[in-house]
Design a protein around this motif. Sequence first.
Motif, PDB file in Angstrom:
ATOM      1  N   HIS A  25       0.816  -1.210   0.000  1.00  0.00           N
ATOM      2  CA  HIS A  25       0.000   0.000   0.000  1.00  0.00           C
ATOM      3  C   HIS A  25       0.858   1.272   0.000  1.00  0.00           C
ATOM      4  O   HIS A  25       0.377   2.350  -0.383  1.00  0.00           O
ATOM      5  N   ALA A  26       2.122   1.137   0.413  1.00  0.00           N
ATOM      6  CA  ALA A  26       3.052   2.272   0.342  1.00  0.00           C
ATOM      7  C   ALA A  26       3.653   2.419  -1.046  1.00  0.00           C
ATOM      8  O   ALA A  26       4.427   3.345  -1.291  1.00  0.00           O
ATOM      9  N   GLY A  27       3.315   1.500  -1.960  1.00  0.00           N
ATOM     10  CA  GLY A  27       3.749   1.638  -3.344  1.00  0.00           C
ATOM     11  C   GLY A  27       4.817   0.684  -3.806  1.00  0.00           C
ATOM     12  O   GLY A  27       5.246   0.751  -4.957  1.00  0.00           O
ATOM     13  N   TYR A  28       5.244  -0.230  -2.944  1.00  0.00           N
ATOM     14  CA  TYR A  28       6.280  -1.175  -3.329  1.00  0.00           C
ATOM     15  C   TYR A  28       5.695  -2.353  -4.099  1.00  0.00           C
ATOM     16  O   TYR A  28       4.568  -2.791  -3.832  1.00  0.00           O
ATOM     17  N   ARG A  29       6.448  -2.854  -5.033  1.00  0.00           N
ATOM     18  CA  ARG A  29       6.208  -4.193  -5.558  1.00  0.00           C
ATOM     19  C   ARG A  29       6.720  -5.138  -4.487  1.00  0.00           C
ATOM     20  O   ARG A  29       7.864  -5.036  -4.053  1.00  0.00           O
ATOM     21  N   VAL A  30       5.876  -6.056  -4.042  1.00  0.00           N
ATOM     22  CA  VAL A  30       6.208  -6.901  -2.895  1.00  0.00           C
ATOM     23  C   VAL A  30       6.350  -8.352  -3.360  1.00  0.00           C
ATOM     24  O   VAL A  30       5.479  -8.882  -4.055  1.00  0.00           O
ATOM     25  N   VAL A  31       7.449  -8.972  -2.955  1.00  0.00           N
ATOM     26  CA  VAL A  31       7.677 -10.394  -3.212  1.00  0.00           C
ATOM     27  C   VAL A  31       7.578 -11.107  -1.873  1.00  0.00           C
ATOM     28  O   VAL A  31       8.346 -10.815  -0.948  1.00  0.00           O
ATOM     29  N   LEU A  32       6.623 -12.020  -1.775  1.00  0.00           N
ATOM     30  CA  LEU A  32       6.331 -12.681  -0.512  1.00  0.00           C
ATOM     31  C   LEU A  32       6.959 -14.068  -0.489  1.00  0.00           C
ATOM     32  O   LEU A  32       6.678 -14.891  -1.361  1.00  0.00           O
ATOM     33  N   LEU A  33       7.788 -14.318   0.513  1.00  0.00           N
ATOM     34  CA  LEU A  33       8.414 -15.621   0.686  1.00  0.00           C
ATOM     35  C   LEU A  33       7.797 -16.327   1.882  1.00  0.00           C
ATOM     36  O   LEU A  33       7.629 -15.731   2.949  1.00  0.00           O
ATOM     37  N   ALA A  34       7.467 -17.595   1.707  1.00  0.00           N
ATOM     38  CA  ALA A  34       6.962 -18.413   2.799  1.00  0.00           C
ATOM     39  C   ALA A  34       6.971 -19.866   2.349  1.00  0.00           C
ATOM     40  O   ALA A  34       7.151 -20.171   1.174  1.00  0.00           O
ATOM     41  N   ARG A  35       6.748 -20.759   3.294  1.00  0.00           N
ATOM     42  CA  ARG A  35       6.719 -22.186   2.975  1.00  0.00           C
ATOM     43  C   ARG A  35       5.337 -22.656   2.560  1.00  0.00           C
ATOM     44  O   ARG A  35       5.201 -23.636   1.845  1.00  0.00           O
ATOM     45  N   ARG A  36       4.280 -21.978   3.018  1.00  0.00           N
ATOM     46  CA  ARG A  36       2.914 -22.444   2.778  1.00  0.00           C
ATOM     47  C   ARG A  36       2.356 -21.799   1.512  1.00  0.00           C
ATOM     48  O   ARG A  36       1.964 -20.633   1.519  1.00  0.00           O
ATOM     49  N   ARG A  37       2.323 -22.587   0.448  1.00  0.00           N
ATOM     50  CA  ARG A  37       1.939 -22.064  -0.864  1.00  0.00           C
ATOM     51  C   ARG A  37       0.537 -21.450  -0.860  1.00  0.00           C
ATOM     52  O   ARG A  37       0.331 -20.355  -1.396  1.00  0.00           O
ATOM     53  N   ASP A  38      -0.432 -22.147  -0.280  1.00  0.00           N
ATOM     54  CA  ASP A  38      -1.814 -21.675  -0.367  1.00  0.00           C
ATOM     55  C   ASP A  38      -1.979 -20.310   0.276  1.00  0.00           C
ATOM     56  O   ASP A  38      -2.609 -19.401  -0.287  1.00  0.00           O
ATOM     57  N   ARG A  39      -1.372 -20.136   1.431  1.00  0.00           N
ATOM     58  CA  ARG A  39      -1.557 -18.879   2.151  1.00  0.00           C
ATOM     59  C   ARG A  39      -0.816 -17.728   1.477  1.00  0.00           C
ATOM     60  O   ARG A  39      -1.342 -16.619   1.351  1.00  0.00           O
ATOM     61  N   VAL A  40       0.412 -17.976   1.043  1.00  0.00           N
ATOM     62  CA  VAL A  40       1.192 -16.876   0.475  1.00  0.00           C
ATOM     63  C   VAL A  40       0.652 -16.496  -0.903  1.00  0.00           C
ATOM     64  O   VAL A  40       0.648 -15.312  -1.274  1.00  0.00           O
ATOM     65  N   GLU A  41       0.147 -17.456  -1.659  1.00  0.00           N
ATOM     66  CA  GLU A  41      -0.432 -17.125  -2.952  1.00  0.00           C
ATOM     67  C   GLU A  41      -1.756 -16.386  -2.786  1.00  0.00           C
ATOM     68  O   GLU A  41      -2.066 -15.476  -3.563  1.00  0.00           O
ATOM     69  N   ALA A  42      -2.531 -16.760  -1.774  1.00  0.00           N
ATOM     70  CA  ALA A  42      -3.787 -16.048  -1.522  1.00  0.00           C
ATOM     71  C   ALA A  42      -3.527 -14.588  -1.162  1.00  0.00           C
ATOM     72  O   ALA A  42      -4.226 -13.679  -1.640  1.00  0.00           O
ATOM     73  N   LEU A  43      -2.515 -14.352  -0.329  1.00  0.00           N
ATOM     74  CA  LEU A  43      -2.197 -12.976   0.049  1.00  0.00           C
ATOM     75  C   LEU A  43      -1.693 -12.185  -1.147  1.00  0.00           C
ATOM     76  O   LEU A  43      -2.096 -11.032  -1.353  1.00  0.00           O
ATOM     77  N   ALA A  44      -0.830 -12.782  -1.947  1.00  0.00           N
ATOM     78  CA  ALA A  44      -0.319 -12.076  -3.126  1.00  0.00           C
ATOM     79  C   ALA A  44      -1.458 -11.681  -4.060  1.00  0.00           C
ATOM     80  O   ALA A  44      -1.420 -10.613  -4.691  1.00  0.00           O
ATOM     81  N   GLY A  45      -2.494 -12.534  -4.126  1.00  0.00           N
ATOM     82  CA  GLY A  45      -3.624 -12.232  -4.980  1.00  0.00           C
ATOM     83  C   GLY A  45      -4.440 -11.046  -4.515  1.00  0.00           C
ATOM     84  O   GLY A  45      -5.192 -10.460  -5.302  1.00  0.00           O
ATOM     85  N   GLU A  46      -4.301 -10.680  -3.241  1.00  0.00           N
ATOM     86  CA  GLU A  46      -5.052  -9.550  -2.695  1.00  0.00           C
ATOM     87  C   GLU A  46      -4.358  -8.213  -2.933  1.00  0.00           C
ATOM     88  O   GLU A  46      -4.992  -7.158  -2.778  1.00  0.00           O
ATOM     89  N   LEU A  47      -3.068  -8.254  -3.256  1.00  0.00           N
ATOM     90  CA  LEU A  47      -2.263  -7.033  -3.249  1.00  0.00           C
ATOM     91  C   LEU A  47      -1.871  -6.594  -4.653  1.00  0.00           C
ATOM     92  O   LEU A  47      -1.667  -7.429  -5.537  1.00  0.00           O
ATOM     93  N   PRO A  48      -1.730  -5.293  -4.858  1.00  0.00           N
ATOM     94  CA  PRO A  48      -1.219  -4.814  -6.145  1.00  0.00           C
ATOM     95  C   PRO A  48       0.279  -5.078  -6.246  1.00  0.00           C
ATOM     96  O   PRO A  48       1.004  -5.011  -5.252  1.00  0.00           O
TER      97      PRO A  48
END
Length: 247
Positions: A25-48
């Motif tokens: 929301h501050a304007g960064y392109r964000v790359v999310l790292l985690a072990r749990r694919r379902d959760r991290v992909e769901a969050l990435a889908g919510e964000l620009p």
Amino acid sequence: MSTRTAVVTGASSGIGAACARQLAHAGYRVVLLARRRDRVEALAGELPQAEARVVDVTDREAVDAFAASLDRCDVLVNNAGGAFGQDTVAGGDPADWRWMYEVNVLGTLHVTQALLPALEASGDGTVVVLSSTAALGTYEGGGGYAAAKHGAHALAATLRLEIVDRPVRVIEIAPGMVRTEEFSLNRFGGDQERADRVYQGVPAPLTADDVADTVTWAVTRPSHVNVDLLVVRPRVQASNYKVHREG
């Protein structure tokens, strides 16, 4: 700002997920790292401008492969970590201590080493280490976690000395009592009742958003401003063991 990239580890829940949201929301392109694919992909889908990568920070080969695939990195938020158990030093399980050290210290080391060239190449890089007030003091039953977080604190402080001549800041944020959905639950092996007792009577512990707000504020200071170490606690917590509880 739209081209600047922030990598957040441990981004599938809690403080990591909150940091990803606020940096996005501050304007960064964000790359999310985690072990749990379902959760991290769901969050990435919510964000620009966000993408998910399934990476275990304790796996050096996986971390190096991720770093090689990344086109740029301006901010690294080393959030992956955690506590396991609350045994005494005399009765603690060395396997628990080893797990905490590998995640909190070696995981931070792996990702920082792998991304430091890209952070330097950005011309204005920032490394954030999420430690804890356990990095600065001890308490009964917290020896293994405090040892690991002391290691993370030493890593951040030493790195800052070693790269002072490079265009990369090193920021350490040390939260006190934060109530998230998983931290204490994981610490006590899924024992919800025991996890809830940690916060019993505490009127307003910190939230993941409180910590993420602190991280985002520190990262978005002018590039010549380095927040070396910021301790953030709820008002009702004066130390690791002095907490006001109601009732």
